[in-house]
Structure formats: structure tokens, C-alpha cells
Write an enzyme that holds these catalytic residues in place. Sequence first.
Site, PDB file in Angstrom:
ATOM      1  N   TYR A 130      83.987   8.645  53.495  1.00  0.00           N
ATOM      2  CA  TYR A 130      83.313   9.391  52.421  1.00  0.00           C
ATOM      3  C   TYR A 130      83.245  10.878  52.790  1.00  0.00           C
ATOM      4  O   TYR A 130      83.784  11.719  52.107  1.00  0.00           O
ATOM      5  CB  TYR A 130      81.878   8.871  52.225  1.00  0.00           C
ATOM      6  CG  TYR A 130      81.707   7.699  51.298  1.00  0.00           C
ATOM      7  CD1 TYR A 130      82.741   6.823  51.018  1.00  0.00           C
ATOM      8  CD2 TYR A 130      80.472   7.447  50.697  1.00  0.00           C
ATOM      9  CE1 TYR A 130      82.555   5.737  50.174  1.00  0.00           C
ATOM     10  CE2 TYR A 130      80.274   6.363  49.851  1.00  0.00           C
ATOM     11  CZ  TYR A 130      81.317   5.518  49.583  1.00  0.00           C
ATOM     12  OH  TYR A 130      81.119   4.445  48.749  1.00  0.00           O
ATOM     13  N   SER A 163      82.564   6.863  61.451  1.00  0.00           N
ATOM     14  CA  SER A 163      82.060   6.030  62.550  1.00  0.00           C
ATOM     15  C   SER A 163      83.044   4.919  62.880  1.00  0.00           C
ATOM     16  O   SER A 163      83.531   4.225  61.980  1.00  0.00           O
ATOM     17  CB  SER A 163      80.721   5.399  62.182  1.00  0.00           C
ATOM     18  OG  SER A 163      79.750   6.390  62.025  1.00  0.00           O
ATOM     19  N   GLU A 246      73.565  -0.169  51.315  1.00  0.00           N
ATOM     20  CA  GLU A 246      73.171   0.309  52.641  1.00  0.00           C
ATOM     21  C   GLU A 246      71.717  -0.048  52.945  1.00  0.00           C
ATOM     22  O   GLU A 246      71.345  -0.235  54.087  1.00  0.00           O
ATOM     23  CB  GLU A 246      73.402   1.826  52.745  1.00  0.00           C
ATOM     24  CG  GLU A 246      74.181   2.176  53.976  1.00  0.00           C
ATOM     25  CD  GLU A 246      74.612   3.628  54.073  1.00  0.00           C
ATOM     26  OE1 GLU A 246      74.689   4.305  53.041  1.00  0.00           O
ATOM     27  OE2 GLU A 246      74.869   4.060  55.202  1.00  0.00           O
ATOM     28  N   ASN A 371      66.950  13.422  55.189  1.00  0.00           N
ATOM     29  CA  ASN A 371      65.558  13.400  54.719  1.00  0.00           C
ATOM     30  C   ASN A 371      65.383  14.217  53.437  1.00  0.00           C
ATOM     31  O   ASN A 371      64.648  13.807  52.529  1.00  0.00           O
ATOM     32  CB  ASN A 371      64.630  13.976  55.798  1.00  0.00           C
ATOM     33  CG  ASN A 371      64.128  12.890  56.734  1.00  0.00           C
ATOM     34  OD1 ASN A 371      64.601  11.744  56.680  1.00  0.00           O
ATOM     35  ND2 ASN A 371      63.178  13.233  57.575  1.00  0.00           N
ATOM     36  N   GLU A 372      66.073  15.367  53.370  1.00  0.00           N
ATOM     37  CA  GLU A 372      65.912  16.213  52.181  1.00  0.00           C
ATOM     38  C   GLU A 372      66.437  15.489  50.941  1.00  0.00           C
ATOM     39  O   GLU A 372      65.809  15.504  49.880  1.00  0.00           O
ATOM     40  CB  GLU A 372      66.677  17.548  52.365  1.00  0.00           C
ATOM     41  CG  GLU A 372      66.105  18.465  53.435  1.00  0.00           C
ATOM     42  CD  GLU A 372      66.452  18.036  54.856  1.00  0.00           C
ATOM     43  OE1 GLU A 372      67.368  17.209  55.027  1.00  0.00           O
ATOM     44  OE2 GLU A 372      65.791  18.512  55.802  1.00  0.00           O
TER      45      GLU A 372
HETATM   46  C1  LIG Z   1      75.653   9.143  63.290  1.00  0.00           C
HETATM   47  C2  LIG Z   1      76.360   9.433  61.995  1.00  0.00           C
HETATM   48  C3  LIG Z   1      77.314   8.552  61.508  1.00  0.00           C
HETATM   49  C4  LIG Z   1      77.982   8.832  60.311  1.00  0.00           C
HETATM   50  N1  LIG Z   1      78.963   7.953  59.889  1.00  0.00           N
HETATM   51  C5  LIG Z   1      79.664   8.243  58.761  1.00  0.00           C
HETATM   52  C6  LIG Z   1      80.746   7.400  58.346  1.00  0.00           C
HETATM   53  O1  LIG Z   1      81.076   6.400  58.994  1.00  0.00           O
HETATM   54  N2  LIG Z   1      81.451   7.736  57.231  1.00  0.00           N
HETATM   55  C7  LIG Z   1      81.109   8.821  56.469  1.00  0.00           C
HETATM   56  O2  LIG Z   1      81.759   9.038  55.448  1.00  0.00           O
HETATM   57  N3  LIG Z   1      80.096   9.658  56.833  1.00  0.00           N
HETATM   58  C8  LIG Z   1      79.362   9.387  57.966  1.00  0.00           C
HETATM   59  N4  LIG Z   1      78.354  10.227  58.378  1.00  0.00           N
HETATM   60  C9  LIG Z   1      78.101  11.456  57.614  1.00  0.00           C
HETATM   61  C10 LIG Z   1      76.795  11.489  56.862  1.00  0.00           C
HETATM   62  O3  LIG Z   1      76.841  10.646  55.755  1.00  0.00           O
HETATM   63  C11 LIG Z   1      76.545  12.966  56.492  1.00  0.00           C
HETATM   64  O4  LIG Z   1      76.316  13.674  57.689  1.00  0.00           O
HETATM   65  C12 LIG Z   1      75.372  13.150  55.563  1.00  0.00           C
HETATM   66  O5  LIG Z   1      75.651  12.584  54.322  1.00  0.00           O
HETATM   67  C13 LIG Z   1      74.985  14.631  55.396  1.00  0.00           C
HETATM   68  O6  LIG Z   1      76.092  15.385  55.001  1.00  0.00           O
HETATM   69  P1  LIG Z   1      76.538  16.703  55.787  1.00  0.00           P
HETATM   70  O7  LIG Z   1      76.532  16.402  57.261  1.00  0.00           O
HETATM   71  O8  LIG Z   1      77.794  17.198  55.157  1.00  0.00           O
HETATM   72  O9  LIG Z   1      75.375  17.754  55.545  1.00  0.00           O
HETATM   73  P2  LIG Z   1      75.156  18.667  54.237  1.00  0.00           P
HETATM   74  O10 LIG Z   1      75.260  17.813  53.028  1.00  0.00           O
HETATM   75  O11 LIG Z   1      76.014  19.870  54.338  1.00  0.00           O
HETATM   76  O12 LIG Z   1      73.643  19.079  54.430  1.00  0.00           O
HETATM   77  C14 LIG Z   1      73.224  20.107  55.350  1.00  0.00           C
HETATM   78  C15 LIG Z   1      71.707  20.263  55.171  1.00  0.00           C
HETATM   79  O13 LIG Z   1      71.404  20.689  53.827  1.00  0.00           O
HETATM   80  C16 LIG Z   1      70.517  19.760  53.199  1.00  0.00           C
HETATM   81  N5  LIG Z   1      70.853  19.590  51.788  1.00  0.00           N
HETATM   82  C17 LIG Z   1      72.091  19.347  51.250  1.00  0.00           C
HETATM   83  N6  LIG Z   1      71.988  19.218  49.908  1.00  0.00           N
HETATM   84  C18 LIG Z   1      70.672  19.363  49.591  1.00  0.00           C
HETATM   85  C19 LIG Z   1      69.940  19.294  48.361  1.00  0.00           C
HETATM   86  N7  LIG Z   1      70.537  19.061  47.195  1.00  0.00           N
HETATM   87  N8  LIG Z   1      68.590  19.467  48.422  1.00  0.00           N
HETATM   88  C20 LIG Z   1      67.950  19.713  49.596  1.00  0.00           C
HETATM   89  N9  LIG Z   1      68.607  19.782  50.794  1.00  0.00           N
HETATM   90  C21 LIG Z   1      69.934  19.612  50.782  1.00  0.00           C
HETATM   91  C22 LIG Z   1      70.738  18.455  53.942  1.00  0.00           C
HETATM   92  O14 LIG Z   1      69.642  17.579  53.825  1.00  0.00           O
HETATM   93  C23 LIG Z   1      70.951  18.935  55.381  1.00  0.00           C
HETATM   94  O15 LIG Z   1      69.719  19.176  56.010  1.00  0.00           O
HETATM   95  C24 LIG Z   1      77.668   9.994  59.566  1.00  0.00           C
HETATM   96  C25 LIG Z   1      76.701  10.887  60.059  1.00  0.00           C
HETATM   97  C26 LIG Z   1      76.066  10.625  61.256  1.00  0.00           C
HETATM   98  C27 LIG Z   1      75.047  11.624  61.754  1.00  0.00           C
END
Ligand SMILES: Cc1cc2nc3c(=O)[nH]c(=O)nc-3n(C[C@H](O)[C@H](O)[C@H](O)COP(=O)(O)OP(=O)(O)OC[C@H]3O[C@@H](n4cnc5c(N)ncnc54)[C@H](O)[C@@H]3O)c2cc1C
Length: 394
Positions: A130, A163, A246, A371-372
Site C-alpha cells: 500500500y 513488512s 485489520e 494516532n492523528e
Molecule cells: C512497523 C511498520 C510496518 C509497516 N508495514 C507496512 C506494510 O507492510 N505495508 C504497507 O503498505 N505499509 C506499511 N507500513 C506503513 C504505514 O501504514 C504508514 O507508515 C502509515 O500509514 C503512515 O503513513 P506515512 O508513514 O506515509 O506518514 P504520513 O502519512 O506522511 O504522515 C506523517 C505525519 O502526518 C500526520 N498526518 C497525515 N495526514 C494527516 C491528516 N489528514 N490529519 C492529521 N495528521 C495527519 C500523520 O499522522 C503523521 O504523524 C508500516 C509502518 C510501520 C511503522
Amino acid sequence: MKLGFTEAEEAFRVEAATWLTAALTGPFADVRGVTSLVEMPERRREWEKYLAASRWSCIGWPAQYGGRDATLAQQVIFAEEYARAGGPPRLNHLGIELIGPTILAYGTDEQKARFLPAIANGDHIWCQGYSEPGAGSDLGGVRTKAWREGGDWVIEGQKVWTSLAQFCDWIFVIARTDPESVGSKGLSFLLVPMDQDGVTVRNIVQMTGESEFNETFFDAARTDAANILGEPGQGWGVAMALLGFERGVSTLGQQMGFRNELDDLIEAARANGSAGDPVIRQKIAQAEIGLRLMRYGALRMLTASADGGSNPAAFTYKIQWANWRQSLGELAMEVLGQAGEISDAHGEYAFSRLPHLFLYSRADTIYGGTNEIQRNIIAERALGLPREARTRAK
Ligand SMILES: Cc1cc2nc3c(=O)[nH]c(=O)nc-3n(C[C@H](O)[C@H](O)[C@H](O)COP(=O)(O)OP(=O)(O)OC[C@H]3O[C@@H](n4cnc5c(N)ncnc54)[C@H](O)[C@@H]3O)c2cc1C
């Protein structure tokens, strides 16, 4: 509302616990107590097959695809006993709990017959494609693209945080198949084999020292045209339904894992004398209370869904457990003091269970919805507040 289990359900608990204990003290004693997602992958693949041979692999699935048609209560009981017996993390967690139920809901008969038994018996281990460098919380920003060429879909792009990709046979991918589209429109949900020249997996080293997740590159990767779930361009609905799986029955099993972690922490506090510190005692008591509250909350949520109702409180669960576990990690470091900052290994660093918990729990408030994002969901779906302002055209 009932907050407990019937006699028949308790009998099922004994059956499951007896089988699990025999397996995890007998032929699979070596994987008992493993908590890391990347440790002993080959043995854990064999463990998947062993579970499947006695139909304990995905008990909530229909029997025709390798399950047991287990009720919700039975699934919860199995998850609890699995954690209590010290079962290792399931290598095929994403296959069994996410893509399997999604194929059941959206797959054609051919797709069900082809993919589900292979997931159930551990032949196909799956990962989730994703997130991308520019699309995590906002999956509508997905840039990976795919197009039809003869009998195939061809895929170009990059995913990140995939992952366990290094151990997987298949990946489910959200890709943009309508190049003119923006946001959630024009996306398709593709099932893609990992073992091909067009797919490259590159480890990312995490602060625990392990590489659980990866960058995954698609460079003219291919999958058969039949390996699309749902209609072309309608992948968003499938992708969101999958995220719904999930949450759910792994909830109480997860809490049994938390119980084990809290017990470890209490043991460490006793061993080094910090259990005598009144502030530490208070914090341990708070952790205990928090865990019990989560248990009753989860039982209430599951009872409501078993009765066919929905409970808006369910939206609060992810944020609640993520915060609880992150505080537990911080408390573990307080209990251990300087000893918690010392690595077990010479050379490459490696941490014992409690410091590992502290480091890993930093991710709890990110994956599965930050969390957000969870707060936005609570505001909009549970409290009915106006939707947050969006800047991008849909
Ligand atoms: C241990 C781990 C395993 C994972 N495994 C997978 C996997 O197997 N496959 C996969 O596809 N993904 C995986 N992920 C990814 C995970 O789903 C994303 O990290 C997560 O969805 C957040 O996206 P981002 O890291 O792009 O952060 P962003 O979306 O860029 O967010 C950055 C910050 O901005 C905040 N933010 C963003 N939008 C908003 C909003 N509208 N309102 C308020 N705040 C906002 C967020 O809360 C965060 O604090 C994994 C992540 C981790 C940490």
C-alpha cells in the site's frame, strides 16, 4: 451483552490449549517465545504448515478453504491461547488476516479456489504493498501505475515499509490503472507474484537493529490479467475493506501478548529491586488497570459485532492500545535503568525483550493508521463531526 464465554466455548479453549501446548513444547519448542517478526523465518513457515495440517491455521475461514467455520468467540479464544502458549508471530499474518478475508469477500470462485487453500496451508506467504514514499496516510496519492499488455498487467513504481517482503511469495498492490485519475478513483487492486525479475526488495534497517520492512520496487513487473481483485479502477473499495479486517478478533490475542510483556516487566522490577520504588509501583498498577480496561472494552466491542450491532467505541481501540503499549515501553526503560541501554551483542547490536519492546513500540502509533488519523476517524465516524478539510481535488 455477555462479557464471558459459555461452557462449550471453554471446552473449545481446553482443546486448543492442549494442542498448542503439545506442539510448542514438542516439535516446535524452538519457536516458542519468539517475539521478533524476522527471527527463524524458515521454521515459522514450517510452523504455518504444521498448524494447517491440523486445521488450526485460519479457523475462522470456511472449512472448504482450509478453515473450521469457527465462531467469533472461538477465534478469540484461539488467539488468546495461542499467545498464552507462547506461539511465535504468524509469518503469514497478512495472508490469513487481511488478504484471505478480502479474497473471500471480493474474489471470483477461481481466485478463491486458487489462493485461499495456498494461504491456509502456508504455501503462499503474503505482504502488503500500500504505502509509498508520498502516500501513507493518504493512499489516494498512490503513484505506482499499471497497464494491460496482452494477457498481463505490467506494474511500475515503488512501495515502502513493506513488512516481511523478503520472505513473501505474493504481494497485494494498489496501483493507478487510469493515468488520468486522481485520488481514490482509477486505482486497481492487483495480486502480484514476488518471484520475478521485475520485483526488487531492499531491506530497511530499523532502530531495533532488525530489518522487518523493506522498499519494494516494480520495474515492468508482471502479473496475469486474472489477478485483479474487483473491477479495474475500483480498487479503492477493496483496499478500504481490507483495512477493515485489520481490527477484529486478533484483538484479545494481542492483549495476551501485552500480558506477557507486562509480566516480564514486573519480573524485571522485582529482580532489580525497582518494584520497591513507590512511583514505579504506581506506574505498574496503572499499566495493569489499563490492560484490564482494554480487555473489557475489547470484549464489549466483540460482543456487539457478534450480535450484529456496531459499537462506535471500537474506533477508539487502536489509539488506546498503541498509547498503552508505548507507555509500557517507556516504563520498561525506567525499570531497567542503565541496563536497558546496553546491547546484548558484540558487534551488531541486539536487544533483549524489554528494550526491544521500547524501541518497537515507537511504531505502534504509526502503522495500522497513525494516532492523528485515528483521531480524525473518531471525530468523523464515531462523533459525527464535520469532515476534515481536504486540499486535493478528488
Ligand atoms: C512497523 C511498520 C510496518 C509497516 N508495514 C507496512 C506494510 O507492510 N505495508 C504497507 O503498505 N505499509 C506499511 N507500513 C506503513 C504505514 O501504514 C504508514 O507508515 C502509515 O500509514 C503512515 O503513513 P506515512 O508513514 O506515509 O506518514 P504520513 O502519512 O506522511 O504522515 C506523517 C505525519 O502526518 C500526520 N498526518 C497525515 N495526514 C494527516 C491528516 N489528514 N490529519 C492529521 N495528521 C495527519 C500523520 O499522522 C503523521 O504523524 C508500516 C509502518 C510501520 C511503522
